[in-house]
Design an enzyme around this catalytic site. Structure first.
Site, PDB file in Angstrom:
ATOM      1  CD  GLU A   1      10.542  24.585 -35.517  1.00 21.53           C
ATOM      2  OE1 GLU A   1      11.587  24.868 -36.131  1.00 21.53           O
ATOM      3  OE2 GLU A   1      10.509  24.336 -34.304  1.00 21.53           O
TER       4      GLU A   1
ATOM      5  CD  GLU B   1      19.770   3.731 -35.112  1.00 23.67           C
ATOM      6  OE1 GLU B   1      20.978   3.780 -35.411  1.00 23.67           O
ATOM      7  OE2 GLU B   1      19.238   4.498 -34.296  1.00 23.67           O
TER       8      GLU B   1
END
Length: 295
Positions: free
Chosen positions: A79, A110
């Site tokens: 964004e 992860e």
């Protein structure tokens, strides 16, 4: 035990409550987030200053995270460029598991430090690597930091764990102590909310410090649709006090460049003169106006 993994005495027996009771308990816990973020602001300010220095020198901000934390990084990095007119590739997010992990859990990744290191293989000494992990110990993020350290890049950790093991690996550690979650271990709750607040504050403050706003107006916005074209026109009118038609003409003269139109209108100069001032001042409207006022 990591704070987010502990049982929360304030939500014990939440499953015995009615719906409004459940929501009130959740809301009461969410209300603790702003205070936790406020306590971390001095360290967050140091992280912002590191990012500003790196970006001014041509470097990048690279987020690295897994799960909810990593997804928040992806959204923030996506964004920033259209909102502030930043060139693509200056804010980049690395999510454990890649694009597939945005919509589905790829949780085993992860735990792979090697993948984190490989994903950050292109990091340079000019960059800032921001590790996103509620626990402060995620191996994927540790691998990303290892690559950053080897390259001489600056490193920031954003975590919900005051005792984060990875704190020793970074230049700045932003600890947002949100405590036990509503549901033990569900770090998409308070820890996730705090992560989003911190990231939005971080990237917004970086853009403001880089002169990507004029006052509180986004003057680098890329007008790619009708809504954004209307926003650009509204910003120009609000900042200058000029009539809508005059703003339309100024934008047309500036080729749709809001910063150029704004500088020309506020300084009462032509587009050529305004463009030269903006170029000399790295596109920062306030500095361009000051230069024109002194000339």
């Amino acid at each position: 035990m990591i704070p987010t993994e502990r049982g929360n005495p304030d939500t014990a027996d939440i499953d015995l409550l009615d719906t409004i009771g459940v929501l009130r308990r959740i809301n009461a816990e969410d209300a603790k987030v702003p205070g936790a973020v406020a306590a971390a602001l001095p360290d967050l300010a140091r992280a912002v200053d590191l990012a500003v220095d790196r970006l001014r020198a041509g470097g990048r901000v690279l987020y690295a995270g897994a799960g909810s934390s990593g997804r928040a990084g992806v959204l923030d990095a996506a964004e920033v460029p259209p909102t502030y007119g930043l060139a693509p590739g200056r804010f980049v997010a690395h999510l454990a598991g890649g694009v597939a992990a945005m919509t589905a859990a790829v949780e085993e990744v992860e735990d792979d430090a090697t993948t984190g290191c490989a994903d950050l293989a292109g990091v340079t000494a000019s960059d800032l690597v921001v590790g996103l992990t509620a626990s402060g110990r995620t191996p994927y993020v540790a691998g990303a930091f290892a690559a950053a350290r080897a390259a001489g890049a600056a490193r920031v950790l954003i975590t919900a764990n005051p005792g984060a093991p990875l704190a020793s690996e970074v230049d700045v550690c932003v600890r947002v102590d949100t405590g036990p979650e509503v549901v033990a271990g569900s770090t998409r709750m308070k820890a996730g909310t705090a992560q989003k607040v911190v990231l939005h504050s971080f990237s917004t403050a970086v853009m403001i410090r880089l002169g990507r706003t004029y006052s509180n107006l986004m003057v680098g916005v890329v007008a790619t649709n009708e809504k954004l074209r209307g926003r650009v026109l509204g910003i120009l009118a609000e900042a200058t006090g000029a009539e809508e038609q005059r703003c339309r003409e100024a934008l047309a003269d500036a080729g749709g460049d809001l910063r150029l139109a704004l500088t020309a209108l506020l300084s009462a100069t032509d587009v050529v003169t305004a463009r030269a001032a903006l170029t000399a001042e790295q596109g920062i409207v306030r500095r361009a106006l000051s230069r024109l006022a002194d000339s």
